[in-house]
Design a protein around this motif. Structure first.
Motif, mmCIF file in Angstrom:
data_model
loop_
_atom_site.group_PDB
_atom_site.id
_atom_site.type_symbol
_atom_site.label_atom_id
_atom_site.label_comp_id
_atom_site.label_asym_id
_atom_site.label_seq_id
_atom_site.Cartn_x
_atom_site.Cartn_y
_atom_site.Cartn_z
ATOM 1 N N ALA A 1 0.843 -1.204 0.000
ATOM 2 C CA ALA A 1 0.000 0.000 0.000
ATOM 3 C C ALA A 1 0.875 1.250 0.000
ATOM 4 C CB ALA A 1 -0.924 -0.009 1.211
ATOM 5 N N PHE B 296 0.814 6.783 7.310
ATOM 6 C CA PHE B 296 -0.146 6.293 6.335
ATOM 7 C C PHE B 296 -1.155 7.416 6.101
ATOM 8 C CE2 PHE B 296 -3.607 4.124 4.400
ATOM 9 C CZ PHE B 296 -3.037 3.080 3.683
ATOM 10 N N SER C 157 -2.073 9.405 -1.123
ATOM 11 C CA SER C 157 -2.519 8.382 -0.181
ATOM 12 C C SER C 157 -1.532 7.228 -0.099
ATOM 13 C CB SER C 157 -3.860 7.800 -0.642
ATOM 14 O OG SER C 157 -4.824 8.798 -0.661
ATOM 15 N N GLY C 158 -1.496 6.605 1.062
ATOM 16 C CA GLY C 158 -0.741 5.372 1.196
ATOM 17 C C GLY C 158 0.329 5.434 2.264
ATOM 18 N N TYR C 159 1.093 4.351 2.303
ATOM 19 C CA TYR C 159 2.096 4.133 3.345
ATOM 20 C C TYR C 159 3.448 4.714 2.931
ATOM 21 C CZ TYR C 159 5.539 1.597 6.074
ATOM 22 O OH TYR C 159 6.598 1.281 6.879
ATOM 23 N N GLN D 60 -5.428 -4.174 -0.009
ATOM 24 C CA GLN D 60 -4.098 -4.755 -0.218
ATOM 25 C C GLN D 60 -3.519 -5.246 1.115
ATOM 26 O OE1 GLN D 60 -2.375 -4.619 -3.294
ATOM 27 N NE2 GLN D 60 -4.377 -3.975 -4.063
ATOM 28 N N GLU E 171 -9.086 0.863 -1.343
ATOM 29 C CA GLU E 171 -8.149 0.175 -2.232
ATOM 30 C C GLU E 171 -6.869 -0.231 -1.497
ATOM 31 O OE1 GLU E 171 -8.750 -1.193 -5.133
ATOM 32 O OE2 GLU E 171 -10.764 -0.473 -4.593
ATOM 33 N N HIS E 172 -6.331 0.693 -0.721
ATOM 34 C CA HIS E 172 -5.110 0.373 0.019
ATOM 35 C C HIS E 172 -5.355 -0.648 1.123
ATOM 36 C CE1 HIS E 172 -2.878 4.148 -1.448
ATOM 37 N NE2 HIS E 172 -2.315 3.077 -1.958
ATOM 38 N N ARG F 195 2.697 4.636 -0.861
ATOM 39 C CA ARG F 195 2.292 5.832 -1.595
ATOM 40 C C ARG F 195 3.124 5.907 -2.871
ATOM 41 N NH1 ARG F 195 3.135 9.620 2.412
ATOM 42 N NH2 ARG F 195 5.213 9.955 1.640
#
Ligand SMILES: C=C1C[C@]23C[C@H]1CC[C@H]2[C@@]12CCC[C@@](C)(C(=O)O1)[C@H]2[C@@H]3C(=O)O
Ligand SMILES: O=C(O)CCC(=O)C(=O)O
Ligand SMILES: [Fe+2]
Length: 342
Positions: free
Chosen positions: A96, A124, A104-106, A136, A132-133, A98
């Motif tokens: 996940a 995060f 967005s994301g890790y 995962q 979506e993330h 970014r």
């Protein structure tokens, strides 16, 4: 193609690698007098809350609120989602990650690119739906984690709208009449936000490490929940770095750069940073609150007059974030300088 540098597994490090050693001197950063002053704690049910908030925003740019009405179980739930997330194996978290041009994301904090040293933290970022993330990360039980975030956002949005009314009210601005984008009910229904989960693992050499480097938030305001481990500090002009201790059930409210602009500098955004701890990890959850994408923020007409010219040009949140991505802590003066050079 350049590869994304994977985030190391902090738990395996027994010594601070040089890449994480900052050259700051904690002792000179920490005048002992600093603790003589402390960030105001404001009870939102107090009839004088408006004045107290106005004073805190003008003189501190940060305060804590109690009796804010957000149910306690929600903090436990969002804390548990954060823990589940950060305790996943690195390879799982990187699913996940970014993307280089994404939000967005890790990954590391976005501001990492401005520093040669690495920060002792993982983050995060959630903009819009995390589905979506999260899918995962947790293919089988992402839905419950999504629900927690959804509920958290809903409660934070309500609180942030209330805080907007209180802050603006202290400046003589009525959201209903004076702020069109507050909407007919003055509840700032169209506002948008990002949620940032921050994790600071225990650190073998905390005095030389930095959890999150000094920055201001590019927001109207930020609502920050922190667990029981201290680490947040704010810069007080002429005094130094002041700790913002965790207070049970309290939330920390920061003034961001967009509020600085909207208030024409009356409410300065506050420089803050997060330090780390030798034995305890630390979690914080920031709700970064701003206007909807179509709104241009500019100094409010009620705060502008012959003796108080507007100090900033109008900007949308996105324009401001782009300026921040280029100029980091000089972004505000950049927005100001542009006006002067017109
Ligand atoms: C809506 C926002 C606000 C962002 C950028 C974008 C999403 C992530 C936010 C943060 C969160 C962590 C500190 C910060 C400084 C960072 O590196 O990422 C913030 C930044 C800002 O306030 O400028
Ligand atoms: O962890 C903290 O106390 C600060 C976090 C922060 O400043 C942010 O997420 O913008
Ligand atoms: Fe921040």
């Amino acid at each position: 193609m350049p590869s994304i540098r994977p985030h190391p597994d902090f738990t395996s490090l027994r010594e601070l690698p040089d890449s994480y050693a900052w050259n700051h001197q904690p002792d000179s950063d920490y005048p002992s007098s600093a603790d003589a002053e402390s960030v105001p704690i404001i009870d939102l049910t107090d009839p004088n809350a408006v004045q107290a908030i106005g004073h805190a925003c003008k003189t501190w740019g940060v305060f804590q609120v109690i009796n804010h009405g957000v149910p306690t179980h929600l903090f436990h739930m969002v804390e548990s989602t954060s823990r589940d997330l950060f305790s996943l194996p690195v390879n799982q978290k990187l699913k996940a990650a970014r993307s280089p041009d994404g939000v967005s994301g890790y990954g590391f904090a976005r501001i990492s690119s401005f520093f040669s040293k690495l920060m002792w933290s993982e983050g995060f970022t959630i903009v819009g739906s995390p589905q979506e993330h999260f899918r995962q990360l947790w293919p089988h039980n992402y839905i419950s984690h999504c629900d927690v975030i959804k509920e958290y956002k809903r409660e934070m949005k309500k609180l942030a709208g209330r805080l907007m009314c209180l802050m603006l009210g202290s400046l003589g601005i009525t959201a209903e009449q004076d702020i069109k984008w507050a909407g007919p009910k003055a509840d700032f229904k169209e506002a948008s936000a990002a949620v940032q989960l921050n994790y600071y693992p225990a650190c073998p050499d905390p005095d030389r490490a930095m959890g999150l480097a000094a920055h201001t938030d590019s927001t109207l305001l930020t609502v920050l929940y922190q667990n029981k481990t201290s680490g947040l500090q704010v810069l007080r002009e002429g005094v130094g770095w002041i700790r913002v201790p965790p207070v049970a059930e309290a939330l920390v409210i920061n003034i961001g750069d967009l509020m600085h602009i909207l208030s024409n500098g009356c409410f300065p955004s506050v420089l803050h940073r997060a330090m780390v701890n030798r034995t305890c990890h630390r979690l914080s959850i920031a709700y970064l609150y701003g206007p909807s994408s179509s709104v241009k923020i500019s100094p409010h007409p009620k705060l502008v007059g012959p003796s108080q010219p507007p100090l900033y040009r109008p900007v949308t949140w996105k324009e401001y974030l782009d300026t921040k991505a280029k100029h980091f802590n000089k972004a505000l003066s950049w927005v100001r300088a542009e006006l002067v050079s017109l």
